[in-house]
Scaffold this active site. Structure first.
Site, PDB file in Angstrom:
ATOM      1  N   ASP A  36       0.839  -1.208   0.000  1.00 23.30           N
ATOM      2  CA  ASP A  36       0.000   0.000   0.000  1.00 23.30           C
ATOM      3  C   ASP A  36       0.871   1.255   0.000  1.00 23.30           C
ATOM      4  O   ASP A  36       1.752   1.406   0.858  1.00 23.30           O
ATOM      5  CB  ASP A  36      -0.871  -0.065   1.271  1.00 23.30           C
ATOM      6  CG  ASP A  36      -1.969   0.967   1.284  1.00 23.30           C
ATOM      7  OD1 ASP A  36      -2.298   1.519   0.219  1.00 23.30           O
ATOM      8  OD2 ASP A  36      -2.508   1.211   2.387  1.00 23.30           O
ATOM      9  N   ASP A  71     -10.109   5.139  -0.938  1.00 19.36           N
ATOM     10  CA  ASP A  71     -10.815   4.190  -0.067  1.00 19.36           C
ATOM     11  C   ASP A  71     -12.338   4.290  -0.199  1.00 19.36           C
ATOM     12  O   ASP A  71     -12.904   5.387  -0.244  1.00 19.36           O
ATOM     13  CB  ASP A  71     -10.434   4.436   1.400  1.00 19.36           C
ATOM     14  CG  ASP A  71      -8.988   4.043   1.678  1.00 19.36           C
ATOM     15  OD1 ASP A  71      -8.226   3.828   0.720  1.00 19.36           O
ATOM     16  OD2 ASP A  71      -8.625   3.961   2.858  1.00 19.36           O
TER      17      ASP A  71
HETATM   18  C1  GLA Z   1      -5.071   2.824   3.113  1.00 17.24           C
HETATM   19  C2  GLA Z   1      -5.692   1.715   2.260  1.00 17.24           C
HETATM   20  C3  GLA Z   1      -6.710   0.962   3.093  1.00 17.24           C
HETATM   21  C4  GLA Z   1      -6.038   0.375   4.322  1.00 17.24           C
HETATM   22  C5  GLA Z   1      -5.347   1.479   5.106  1.00 17.24           C
HETATM   23  C6  GLA Z   1      -4.489   0.940   6.227  1.00 17.24           C
HETATM   24  O1  GLA Z   1      -6.007   3.775   3.467  1.00 17.24           O
HETATM   25  O2  GLA Z   1      -6.298   2.247   1.118  1.00 17.24           O
HETATM   26  O3  GLA Z   1      -7.300  -0.064   2.323  1.00 17.24           O
HETATM   27  O4  GLA Z   1      -5.109  -0.584   3.926  1.00 17.24           O
HETATM   28  O5  GLA Z   1      -4.496   2.265   4.274  1.00 17.24           O
HETATM   29  O6  GLA Z   1      -3.874   1.933   6.967  1.00 17.24           O
END
Ligand code: GLA
Length: 398
Positions: free
Chosen positions: A171, A229
């Site tokens: 990520d 998200d």
């Molecule tokens: C980002 C990702 C989420 C999750 C968070 C964890 O926002 O897009 O899916 O993994 O980090 O901190």
């Protein structure tokens, strides 16, 4: 795309679209997918983030999810990866520089947890980042330092291999602004470390669609997030759906998938209709399907949504193109994609705030099956839909 669409609303409640499917001929030739032989169909499973976010993540939460996936039948419906998201890490690395789990919330360690998940007939996934900070360190005040993989890529890949990891969610977080990294190069670095391991590991990357990964990530990863998200509200679901329309033409094919983010079915303020609409669109998008709620506490309705075998079959069926938006206007959207048996999947979506009939005319002669009602409904591609409800239809040539 050469969509030719005419919309002839008869009344404000009756919308008829004529969709000419020349767009099917406009599928771009994709660059070769990542050659790791994994994710031949969109991966499915459960991920901790949408259920417990950061500080409530424990090994018990993960064990209970694995148990419930097995016990509810969701595992057998295809939900196979149990993925531990951010906040599993201890505050610092071990003396030898390796990653280690938080000792209070994961007292038995990650290898033990992966073993347990495997013993339930499931596969195990974990979260890491290419830079120095995980997203939760920035967004959830997670008290840690130095737990990013920057400078530890090989060591972390080998640790994951040793622990029995089958799926890595890598990520981006703030690796450009904080660490000055380039997205493609940083994701390629971990791809190469994973490729050197004996263990096959699905590689899911996430940079929220910022650098249009659908244009470069096919040789890099098995799936890439297309958008920011997804939250458990209808506004977020609809905004995310809207943003998929532009990227659908770059759809992946076996081994490389656009990822509109994990499911929010069963969470937040989503109603049963909204959850089914969300799932319907994810199915025609060939989206990875990661449940993000406690599978042991699902209502019967939400379990039926996540476990709808006919909808999952649509999701897992890639016949050259993921679903595309065929028509949209005030109060409605129509999405569709070809199926490998010569059929066609259609989502009729009422985005308005009153009950409406949404109809589409798809060239050809079809028998129509409603995949939420689980029954054949004649020959018309049409449904009366409550606000924010969708019909997921399978069209079979007559
Ligand atoms: C980002 C990702 C989420 C999750 C968070 C964890 O926002 O897009 O899916 O993994 O980090 O901190």
């Amino acid at each position: 795309m050469d969509h030719a669409i005419t919309a002839k609303p008869k009344t404000s409640l009756l919308l008829i679209f004529l969709v000419v499917l020349t767009w099917l001929l406009s599928v771009p030739v994709p660059t070769p997918a990542l050659a790791n032989g994994l994710a031949g169909t969109p991966p499915m499973g459960w991920n901790s983030w949408n259920q417990v976010r950061c500080h409530d993540l424990t090994e018990d939460v993960v064990r209970r999810a694995a148990d419930a996936l097995a016990d509810t039948g969701l595992r057998d419906a295809g939900y196979e990866y149990v993925v531990v998201d951010d906040c599993w890490q201890a505050a610092t690395r071990a003396a030898d520089g390796s990653l280690q789990p938080d000792p209070k919330r994961f007292p038995h360690g990650i290898a033990d947890l992966a073993d347990y998940v495997h013993s339930r007939g499931l596969l195990f996934g974990i979260y890491a980042v290419p830079g120095s900070r995980t997203c939760a360190m920035a967004n959830d005040a997670y008290p840690a330092s130095g737990i990013g993989s920057l400078g530890h890529e090989r060591q972390d890949a080998e640790t994951f291999d040793r622990w029995g990891v089958d799926y890595l969610k890598y990520d981006w977080c703030y690796a450009d602004t904080v660490d000055g990294l380039d997205r493609k190069a940083a994701f390629e670095k971990m791809r190469d470390e994973l490729a050197a391991l004996p263990r096959p590991i699905v590689y899911a990357i996430s940079e929220y669609g910022v650098s249009s990964p659908w244009t470069w990530a096919r040789p890099v990863a098995n799936l890439w997030r297309t958008t920011d998200d997804l939250f458990a509200t209808w506004d977020s679901v609809l905004a995310t759906i809207d943003r998929q329309a532009a990227v659908a033409v770059h759809s992946g094919s076996p081994g490389g998938w656009n990822d509109p983010d994990m499911l929010q079915v069963g969470n937040g303020t989503l109603t049963a209709d909204e959850s089914r609409a969300h799932f319907s669109v994810w199915a025609v998008l060939n989206a990875p399907l990661f449940a993000g709620t406690d599978p042991a506490k699902l209502s019967g309705t939400d379990l039926a949504t996540l476990g709808n075998a006919e909808a999952i079959t649509v999701d897992q069926d890639f016949a050259g193109s993921q679903g595309r938006r065929l028509a949209a206007g005030p109060g409605y959207q129509v999405w569709g994609k070809p199926l490998s048996d010569g059929g066609f999947a259609v989502v009729l979506l009422n985005t308005g705030s009153t009950t409406a009939t949404v109809s589409a005319v798809i060239p050809g002669a079809w028998n129509v099956r409603d995949l939420w009602a689980h029954r054949d409904v004649g020959t018309a591609v049409s449904a009366s839909l409550r606000p924010h409800a969708a019909a997921l239809l399978k069209l079979t040539p007559r």
